[in-house]
Design a protein around this motif. Structure first.
Motif, mmCIF file in Angstrom:
data_model
loop_
_atom_site.group_PDB
_atom_site.id
_atom_site.type_symbol
_atom_site.label_atom_id
_atom_site.label_comp_id
_atom_site.label_asym_id
_atom_site.label_seq_id
_atom_site.Cartn_x
_atom_site.Cartn_y
_atom_site.Cartn_z
ATOM 1 N N SER A 106 0.828 -1.210 0.000
ATOM 2 C CA SER A 106 0.000 0.000 0.000
ATOM 3 C C SER A 106 0.859 1.256 0.000
ATOM 4 O O SER A 106 0.456 2.284 -0.553
ATOM 5 C CB SER A 106 -0.964 -0.006 1.184
ATOM 6 O OG SER A 106 -0.274 -0.151 2.402
ATOM 7 N N ALA A 107 2.056 1.200 0.584
ATOM 8 C CA ALA A 107 2.968 2.343 0.518
ATOM 9 C C ALA A 107 3.425 2.563 -0.922
ATOM 10 O O ALA A 107 3.495 3.706 -1.391
ATOM 11 C CB ALA A 107 4.157 2.119 1.443
ATOM 12 N N SER A 108 3.722 1.489 -1.631
ATOM 13 C CA SER A 108 4.094 1.600 -3.045
ATOM 14 C C SER A 108 2.925 2.146 -3.864
ATOM 15 O O SER A 108 3.113 2.977 -4.761
ATOM 16 C CB SER A 108 4.507 0.241 -3.600
ATOM 17 O OG SER A 108 5.637 -0.249 -2.929
ATOM 18 N N ALA A 109 1.734 1.690 -3.558
ATOM 19 C CA ALA A 109 0.549 2.193 -4.256
ATOM 20 C C ALA A 109 0.351 3.681 -3.963
ATOM 21 O O ALA A 109 -0.011 4.448 -4.859
ATOM 22 C CB ALA A 109 -0.688 1.402 -3.835
ATOM 23 N N GLY A 110 0.602 4.086 -2.727
ATOM 24 C CA GLY A 110 0.488 5.497 -2.363
ATOM 25 C C GLY A 110 1.444 6.363 -3.160
ATOM 26 O O GLY A 110 1.076 7.442 -3.637
ATOM 27 N N LYS A 111 2.671 5.891 -3.338
ATOM 28 C CA LYS A 111 3.655 6.636 -4.137
ATOM 29 C C LYS A 111 3.206 6.727 -5.591
ATOM 30 O O LYS A 111 3.305 7.784 -6.216
ATOM 31 C CB LYS A 111 5.023 5.964 -4.054
ATOM 32 C CG LYS A 111 5.696 6.135 -2.725
ATOM 33 C CD LYS A 111 7.045 5.433 -2.709
ATOM 34 C CE LYS A 111 7.660 5.514 -1.327
ATOM 35 N NZ LYS A 111 8.960 4.822 -1.273
ATOM 36 N N LEU A 112 2.708 5.620 -6.130
ATOM 37 C CA LEU A 112 2.233 5.604 -7.516
ATOM 38 C C LEU A 112 1.063 6.564 -7.706
ATOM 39 O O LEU A 112 1.031 7.332 -8.677
ATOM 40 C CB LEU A 112 1.840 4.185 -7.925
ATOM 41 C CG LEU A 112 1.243 4.017 -9.314
ATOM 42 C CD1 LEU A 112 2.271 4.351 -10.389
ATOM 43 C CD2 LEU A 112 0.728 2.605 -9.497
#
Length: 147
Positions: A106-112
């Motif tokens: 979810s952190a990676s998704a937040g960055k994306l």
């Protein structure tokens, strides 16, 4: 100056380790400075859900989503999120909560999402593990994935 050069030559492993640590710290500071998404605990996420109109994006794979997810969550697996961003355009101005199993995807998704122009991204820390195990918050299960 001569003593510094002598120290570096005699202790090159320590100097190299120091350089790596400094590099990693600077990289982390820059990442934190430019990352517009922020972390939120499951309890604060519930409070946010009760106070505001939020969109919850679950970035786990469909088999995990079926087993249990937050009520009203939209399933957008991280592996397909980049190709499905246009379907989320209507949420660009709203608050978006991202969640996965343990908080890393979810952190990676937040960055994306932040890089794609979404304005208010909150990442639920600990993911569904914290949601269910630590905070004992309710989940919804479904029998068939509608993706």
């Amino acid at each position: 100056m001569q003593r510094i050069i002598e120290f570096v030559l005699n202790h090159y492993v320590y100097v190299l380790a120091l350089a790596v640590v400094i590099y990693l710290l600077v990289q982390e500071l820059l990442d934190a400075a430019f990352n517009k998404s922020s972390a939120i605990s499951p309890l604060l996420a519930v409070a946010k859900m009760n106070d505001d109109s939020v969109t919850i994006i679950d970035v786990r794979e469909p088999d995990m989503f079926i087993k249990g997810h937050i009520e009203g969550a939209i399933s957008k697996p991280l592996s397909a999120l980049a190709s499905q961003l246009t379907s989320l355009d209507k949420y660009k101005k709203t608050t978006i909560l991202t969640v996965c199993q343990n908080g890393t995807r979810s952190a990676s998704a937040g960055k994306l999402l932040t890089k794609s122009g979404f304005e208010n991204i909150l990442v639920i820390t600990g993911g569904m593990d914290a949601w269910q195990e630590d905070y004992k918050l309710p989940i919804k299960t479904i029998s068939k994935y509608k993706g």
